[in-house]
Design an enzyme around this catalytic site. Structure first.
Site, mmCIF file in Angstrom:
data_model
loop_
_atom_site.group_PDB
_atom_site.id
_atom_site.type_symbol
_atom_site.label_atom_id
_atom_site.label_comp_id
_atom_site.label_asym_id
_atom_site.label_seq_id
_atom_site.Cartn_x
_atom_site.Cartn_y
_atom_site.Cartn_z
ATOM 1 N N ASN A 270 0.835 -1.212 0.000
ATOM 2 C CA ASN A 270 0.000 0.000 0.000
ATOM 3 C C ASN A 270 0.869 1.261 0.000
ATOM 4 O OD1 ASN A 270 0.986 0.155 2.571
ATOM 5 N ND2 ASN A 270 -1.001 0.156 3.602
ATOM 6 N N LEU A 271 2.178 1.088 -0.096
ATOM 7 C CA LEU A 271 3.144 2.197 -0.171
ATOM 8 C C LEU A 271 3.039 3.136 1.031
ATOM 9 C CD1 LEU A 271 2.837 3.055 -4.003
ATOM 10 C CD2 LEU A 271 4.488 1.535 -2.896
ATOM 11 N N PHE B 63 16.473 -11.315 13.761
ATOM 12 C CA PHE B 63 17.172 -10.529 14.770
ATOM 13 C C PHE B 63 17.265 -9.102 14.192
ATOM 14 C CE2 PHE B 63 17.918 -13.340 18.333
ATOM 15 C CZ PHE B 63 17.247 -14.439 17.826
ATOM 16 N N TYR C 70 3.269 -3.845 19.186
ATOM 17 C CA TYR C 70 3.929 -4.368 17.977
ATOM 18 C C TYR C 70 4.397 -5.804 18.211
ATOM 19 C CZ TYR C 70 7.948 -5.727 15.237
ATOM 20 O OH TYR C 70 8.827 -6.468 14.501
ATOM 21 N N SER D 112 6.869 3.165 1.893
ATOM 22 C CA SER D 112 7.866 2.869 0.841
ATOM 23 C C SER D 112 7.456 3.606 -0.430
ATOM 24 C CB SER D 112 7.920 1.375 0.572
ATOM 25 O OG SER D 112 6.660 0.923 0.129
ATOM 26 N N LYS E 235 3.180 -9.810 16.620
ATOM 27 C CA LYS E 235 3.995 -10.900 16.081
ATOM 28 C C LYS E 235 3.656 -12.215 16.808
ATOM 29 C CE LYS E 235 6.083 -8.572 12.928
ATOM 30 N NZ LYS E 235 5.649 -8.764 11.540
ATOM 31 N N PHE F 47 21.326 4.871 23.784
ATOM 32 C CA PHE F 47 20.357 4.660 24.862
ATOM 33 C C PHE F 47 20.903 3.738 25.953
ATOM 34 C CE2 PHE F 47 17.191 5.350 21.228
ATOM 35 C CZ PHE F 47 17.031 6.694 21.515
ATOM 36 N N SER G 255 9.745 -12.017 14.579
ATOM 37 C CA SER G 255 10.832 -11.228 15.177
ATOM 38 C C SER G 255 11.346 -11.891 16.443
ATOM 39 C CB SER G 255 10.278 -9.841 15.519
ATOM 40 O OG SER G 255 11.165 -9.149 16.358
ATOM 41 N N ARG H 248 22.964 -6.655 20.460
ATOM 42 C CA ARG H 248 22.020 -7.243 19.504
ATOM 43 C C ARG H 248 22.789 -8.107 18.503
ATOM 44 N NH1 ARG H 248 19.332 -5.252 22.725
ATOM 45 N NH2 ARG H 248 17.553 -3.813 22.575
ATOM 46 N N LYS I 172 5.888 -1.565 12.043
ATOM 47 C CA LYS I 172 6.960 -2.125 12.888
ATOM 48 C C LYS I 172 7.620 -1.141 13.849
ATOM 49 C CE LYS I 172 10.772 -0.919 10.134
ATOM 50 N NZ LYS I 172 12.171 -0.855 10.315
ATOM 51 N N LEU J 136 18.766 1.907 14.921
ATOM 52 C CA LEU J 136 20.117 2.402 15.155
ATOM 53 C C LEU J 136 20.876 2.775 13.870
ATOM 54 C CD1 LEU J 136 22.499 2.905 17.114
ATOM 55 C CD2 LEU J 136 23.080 0.468 16.881
HETATM 56 C C1 UD1 Z 1 13.386 -3.119 17.555
HETATM 57 C C2 UD1 Z 1 12.434 -4.082 18.216
HETATM 58 C C3 UD1 Z 1 12.266 -5.292 17.330
HETATM 59 C C4 UD1 Z 1 11.774 -4.878 15.975
HETATM 60 C C5 UD1 Z 1 12.726 -3.882 15.356
HETATM 61 C C6 UD1 Z 1 12.053 -3.407 14.089
HETATM 62 C C7 UD1 Z 1 12.510 -3.964 20.667
HETATM 63 C C8 UD1 Z 1 13.092 -4.535 21.912
HETATM 64 N N1 UD1 Z 1 12.927 -4.508 19.528
HETATM 65 O O1 UD1 Z 1 14.665 -3.736 17.610
HETATM 66 O O2 UD1 Z 1 11.308 -6.146 17.898
HETATM 67 O O3 UD1 Z 1 11.628 -6.008 15.152
HETATM 68 O O4 UD1 Z 1 12.958 -2.806 16.251
HETATM 69 O O5 UD1 Z 1 12.344 -2.155 13.735
HETATM 70 O O6 UD1 Z 1 11.742 -3.059 20.718
HETATM 71 N N2 UD1 Z 1 19.777 2.558 19.785
HETATM 72 C C9 UD1 Z 1 20.438 3.688 20.237
HETATM 73 N N3 UD1 Z 1 20.153 4.899 19.669
HETATM 74 C C10 UD1 Z 1 19.211 5.029 18.678
HETATM 75 C C11 UD1 Z 1 18.541 3.863 18.210
HETATM 76 C C12 UD1 Z 1 18.851 2.652 18.794
HETATM 77 O O7 UD1 Z 1 21.270 3.619 21.125
HETATM 78 O O8 UD1 Z 1 18.971 6.153 18.221
HETATM 79 C C13 UD1 Z 1 20.108 1.248 20.368
HETATM 80 C C14 UD1 Z 1 18.915 0.571 21.029
HETATM 81 O O9 UD1 Z 1 18.753 0.968 22.350
HETATM 82 C C15 UD1 Z 1 19.292 -0.903 20.864
HETATM 83 C C16 UD1 Z 1 20.093 -0.939 19.569
HETATM 84 O O10 UD1 Z 1 20.528 0.403 19.340
HETATM 85 O O11 UD1 Z 1 20.124 -1.306 21.904
HETATM 86 C C17 UD1 Z 1 19.279 -1.411 18.385
HETATM 87 O O12 UD1 Z 1 18.086 -0.653 18.323
HETATM 88 P P1 UD1 Z 1 17.061 -0.730 17.103
HETATM 89 O O13 UD1 Z 1 17.784 -0.621 15.830
HETATM 90 O O14 UD1 Z 1 15.951 0.237 17.374
HETATM 91 O O15 UD1 Z 1 16.512 -2.227 17.155
HETATM 92 P P2 UD1 Z 1 15.855 -3.032 18.370
HETATM 93 O O16 UD1 Z 1 15.333 -2.143 19.406
HETATM 94 O O17 UD1 Z 1 16.814 -4.081 18.782
#
Ligand code: UD1
Length: 342
Positions: free
Chosen positions: A32-33, A178, A150, A36, A154, A218, A125, A231, A85, A200
């Site tokens: 449904n864009l 993951f 969310y 994206s 799942k 964080f 997930s 992760r 998501k 991230l």
């Molecule tokens: C999250 C969800 C996961 C989902 C995925 C989809 C949780 C626990 N997990 O993964 O279920 O499938 O998103 O998008 O909610 N971080 C920073 N600074 C930032 C962004 C992230 O420090 O600006 C850190 C986070 O705290 C984390 C790591 O980077 O430790 C990865 O974060 P992110 O990429 O958001 O993924 P998840 O939270 O693992």
């Protein structure tokens, strides 16, 4: 063989369409864009030399979904990515998440049954494990209460699928991802978050090119070697390839059960600071980041035990962290170029 890829213009969906077409599958996308762009189809064509079919509509619409399946009566399998998501948004707007993620799944399953399509690969997930008691986490680990709506969608989706396959002529594989990162080596497709990224890696690359002022890390008081959360980051192309293997497995009747679950991870855990260091190394850019408090809902550490997937699927994630960051950076630079030309 023709595969329906829902969410096929999205991040993981588009990389999977490329891998499917590379292996000779015909693909029809439904999207449904909402998160994206239609131009992704041109990029897929550029990479593979083949243009996937696409129909733009919302799978929450029962009539349209059913009509689609009736018109495309030659579909051999469905890979269902289309879903919302963003964890934080799901807490703010739970019903939006439950309606979108669950109603679309119900419509797809009902239409599959109606038209005799038997094979479903579902995007799940590692969030279903919460903070696992044992690491690395295997598929046998218990499902913990979801931290967000969310995550709950799942878990509920997996349950809906499991109940359905018991009584209907449908089989399904749930792939528990993951942390997918990186982009296709062509830098023609990649992650394209609309607005401020939640994840991230897009936040890192956007900070490096100056779209964001700084990356907030964080929390550095977790029980991990450097204090930041850990992760299992996996290259999106490795992840995409696992979908092709899963579809093959279903179509060639290699499943051992009508519902199977596989972890898609590398088995390696990296901290937020590891990811930043890798990015700085491969890009040569010094990243502006600052440690702030923990993000609510984050787990401390999670990484996969990928042994079962490696053995049963004969699939293994191949790319390392540096390669992942290099491709994410190349993609960000390509986006900048495109924007400057506009
Ligand atoms: C999250 C969800 C996961 C989902 C995925 C989809 C949780 C626990 N997990 O993964 O279920 O499938 O998103 O998008 O909610 N971080 C920073 N600074 C930032 C962004 C992230 O420090 O600006 C850190 C986070 O705290 C984390 C790591 O980077 O430790 C990865 O974060 P992110 O990429 O958001 O993924 P998840 O939270 O693992």
């Amino acid at each position: 063989m023709k595969i329906l890829v829902t969410g096929g213009t999205g991040y993981i969906g588009s990389h999977t369409v490329v891998e499917l077409q590379n292996k000779g599958f015909d693909v029809v996308i439904v999207d449904n864009l909402s998160n994206s762009k239609i131009e992704v189809v041109d990029k897929i064509e550029k990479i593979t030399g083949k243009r996937p079919e696409i129909e733009v509509f919302d799978l929450v619409d029962r009539e349209k979904t059913s009509g689609f399946f009736k018109r495309h009566n030659d579909i051999n399998g469905v890979i269902h990515f289309a879903a919302y998501k963003a964890v934080g948004e799901s807490v703010e707007k739970p019903l939006k998440y439950y309606r979108n993620n669950l109603v679309s799944l119900l419509n797809i399953l009902e239409s599959m049954i109606e038209t005799g399509v038997e094979n479903l690969v579902f995007s799940s997930s590692c969030t279903v494990y919460g903070q696992p008691d044992e690491l690395p986490v295997s598929e046998k680990a218990p499902i913990k209460k979801a931290e967000s709506p969310y995550g709950n969608t799942k878990q509920i989706s997996e349950e809906i699928i499991q109940d359905t396959v018991k009584v209907e002529p449908v089989k399904a594989i749930a792939l528990r991802y993951f942390n997918p990162i990186g982009a296709h080596e062509s830098a023609l497709i990649g992650e394209l978050p609309l607005g401020v990224p939640n994840n991230l890696v897009p936040f890192i690359t956007q900070t490096a090119v100056g779209i964001r002022d700084e990356l907030k890390v964080f929390g550095d008081d977790y029980n991990t070697p450097d204090g930041t959360a850990i992760r299992d980051y996996i290259h999106v192309v490795d992840l995409a390839k696992a979908h092709v293997v899963a579809i093959d497995r279903m179509i060639n009747n290699k499943m051992k059960d009508k519902f199977e679950v596989f972890n898609l991870g590398t088995g390696n855990g990296y901290s937020v600071l590891d990811v930043i260091k890798s990015f700085e190394k491969v890009s040569g850019v010094k990243l502006n980041y600052r440690i702030v408090g923990r993000r609510p809902g984050d787990v401390e550490k999670v990484w996969a035990n990928p042994e079962f997937s490696n053995k049963e699927l004969g699939w293994k994630a191949e790319k390392g962290l540096d390669e992942m960051m290099e491709s994410a950076w190349k993609w960000q630079l390509e986006l900048q170029k495109e924007q400057n030309n506009q």
